[in-house]
Design a protein around this motif. Structure first.
Motif, PDB file in Angstrom:
ATOM      1  N   ILE A   1      20.214  32.027  16.569  1.00 14.24           N
ATOM      2  CA  ILE A   1      20.097  31.515  15.200  1.00 14.24           C
ATOM      3  C   ILE A   1      19.718  32.614  14.212  1.00 14.24           C
ATOM      4  N   GLY A   2      19.632  33.855  14.660  1.00 11.05           N
ATOM      5  CA  GLY A   2      19.341  34.964  13.762  1.00 11.05           C
ATOM      6  C   GLY A   2      17.899  35.047  13.308  1.00 11.05           C
ATOM      7  N   PHE A   3      16.991  34.443  14.066  1.00 14.06           N
ATOM      8  CA  PHE A   3      15.579  34.423  13.704  1.00 14.06           C
ATOM      9  C   PHE A   3      14.998  35.837  13.708  1.00 14.06           C
ATOM     10  N   ARG A   4      14.587  36.314  12.528  1.00 17.46           N
ATOM     11  CA  ARG A   4      13.973  37.633  12.330  1.00 17.46           C
ATOM     12  C   ARG A   4      14.890  38.764  12.824  1.00 17.46           C
ATOM     13  N   MET A   5      16.177  38.638  12.529  1.00 19.79           N
ATOM     14  CA  MET A   5      17.170  39.660  12.872  1.00 19.79           C
ATOM     15  C   MET A   5      17.762  40.204  11.579  1.00 19.79           C
ATOM     16  N   CYS A   6      17.226  41.331  11.106  1.00 18.83           N
ATOM     17  CA  CYS A   6      17.629  41.892   9.825  1.00 18.83           C
ATOM     18  C   CYS A   6      19.067  42.422   9.908  1.00 18.83           C
TER      19      CYS A   6
ATOM     20  N   ASN B   1      15.012  45.704  12.707  1.00 17.36           N
ATOM     21  CA  ASN B   1      16.271  46.173  12.118  1.00 17.36           C
ATOM     22  C   ASN B   1      16.919  47.180  13.064  1.00 17.36           C
ATOM     23  N   VAL B   2      17.609  46.670  14.071  1.00 17.15           N
ATOM     24  CA  VAL B   2      18.188  47.530  15.109  1.00 17.15           C
ATOM     25  C   VAL B   2      19.195  48.531  14.552  1.00 17.15           C
TER      26      VAL B   2
ATOM     27  N   LEU C   1      26.265  41.432  12.876  1.00 16.75           N
ATOM     28  CA  LEU C   1      25.992  42.869  12.952  1.00 16.75           C
ATOM     29  C   LEU C   1      25.253  43.214  14.239  1.00 16.75           C
ATOM     30  N   TYR C   2      24.314  42.373  14.634  1.00 18.30           N
ATOM     31  CA  TYR C   2      23.583  42.634  15.887  1.00 18.30           C
ATOM     32  C   TYR C   2      24.531  42.592  17.090  1.00 18.30           C
ATOM     33  N   GLU C   3      25.405  41.596  17.127  1.00 17.19           N
ATOM     34  CA  GLU C   3      26.333  41.501  18.264  1.00 17.19           C
ATOM     35  C   GLU C   3      27.233  42.730  18.336  1.00 17.19           C
ATOM     36  N   LYS C   4      27.713  43.182  17.187  1.00 18.75           N
ATOM     37  CA  LYS C   4      28.549  44.389  17.173  1.00 18.75           C
ATOM     38  C   LYS C   4      27.748  45.608  17.619  1.00 18.75           C
TER      39      LYS C   4
END
Length: 301
Positions: free
Chosen positions: A213-218, A188-189, A223-226
């Motif tokens: 594909i968002g694998f295990r990206m909470c 969860n970055v 949101l991660y890209e931002k």
């Protein structure tokens, strides 16, 4: 940090998509020589950093590298601690106090601290954390360890409990005791960056799953890209292939498009796969746009 880091999941039967493949790998790498053969193949392909857990068998790997410094003059380890299974097994078998006693150094000060459970009664978290870090680092004595990571199982547990100060304790001890950069592995970055901001940890090294594909990206891909594009931290991408769900070129093209990712960690069992992945990372990083450093923002704690 090096751009390409070699991981250790394949050596210890870890595969997030296939239990059958994990068992096969575990059987193959029961012999230390099989592990060293793969590490030598990675070294021959120009990979100089081994990002590894503190699994008991890593101590055997460290002994090999200590015994042959002339063969690996520029080699370095990125320890990732703790290896949670050994602690969980010890807790189940021996209970909390005895498990901690078994892992901490055996000296008079520690014995006195544990007499009658004094340390836990006093909630001496900082002292225990520092001693556990030191115990985990013993296997790496005499080897280069410029970055030391705390595993996501602990990082994310501390986040869930709101124990952000423990992340600062890890950060400070790694820097002060080992002269190394502290790194944090998480699922969860965004939440981790908020927590590190709150305790004054600036521009941290953060390793996390980053894949298309968002694998295990909470929190999800958007949101991660931002976060990667706008927050101040040094990202390390893992699980870029999503445990084999994404073709290598497609997977690495996606990661290479994300701004400011400094390193990619991957595991492989054959020299052919190591060569292919390393070549793709080098090719696609060279093709990145020159401007990959957008303005960053810091979340308000």
């Amino acid at each position: 940090m090096d751009r390409v880091l070699f991981g250790d999941n394949q050596f210890f039967g870890v595969n997030h998509m296939s239990e059958e493949k994990a068992r096969a790998q575990q059987m193959r790498f029961q012999d230390l020589s099989a592990i060293i053969e793969v590490l030598d193949a990675a070294y021959a392909e120009g990979i100089r950093t081994f990002m590894c857990t503190t699994h008991d068998r890593v101590a055997e790997i460290c002994e090999h590298f200590r015994a042959h410094p002339e063969r690996y003059p520029d080699y370095q380890f990125y320890p990732c601690m703790p290896y949670a299974h050994k602690y969980a097994n010890a807790l189940t078998e021996h209970g909390m106090i005895e498990a901690l006693r078994r892992f901490l150094p055996d000296d008079g000060a520690v014995s006195a601290m544990f007499k009658g459970g004094v340390a836990l009664a006093n909630k001496d978290v900082e002292a225990i954390m520092q001693l556990l870090i030191d115990a985990e680092m013993k296997m790496f004595r005499g080897l280069r360890t410029p970055v030391i990571f705390i595993q996501n199982v602990i990082t994310d547990l501390l986040l869930g409990l709101g124990m952000n100060q423990c992340l600062r304790i890890f950060h400070d001890h790694v820097r002060n005791r080992y002269g190394a950069e502290p790194g944090f592995i998480t699922m969860n970055v965004p939440k981790l960056l908020d927590a590190l901001d709150s305790v004054g940890v600036d521009n941290p090294i953060v390793c996390a799953n980053i894949n298309k594909i968002g694998f295990r990206m909470c929190g999800g891909i958007e949101l991660y890209e931002k976060t990667i594009a706008t927050r101040r931290f040094r990202p390390v991408a893992m699980s870029v292939l999503a445990s084999g769900a994404i073709a290598p070129r497609e997977a690495i093209e996606y990661v290479a498009r994300q701004p400011r990712i400094e390193s990619v960690v991957f595991g492989a069992s054959s020299r052919g796969n190591i060569r292919q992945t390393k070549a793709l990372i080098d090719e696609l990083w060279a093709a990145r746009p020159a401007e990959q450093t957008p303005p960053v923002e810091t979340a308000v704690a």
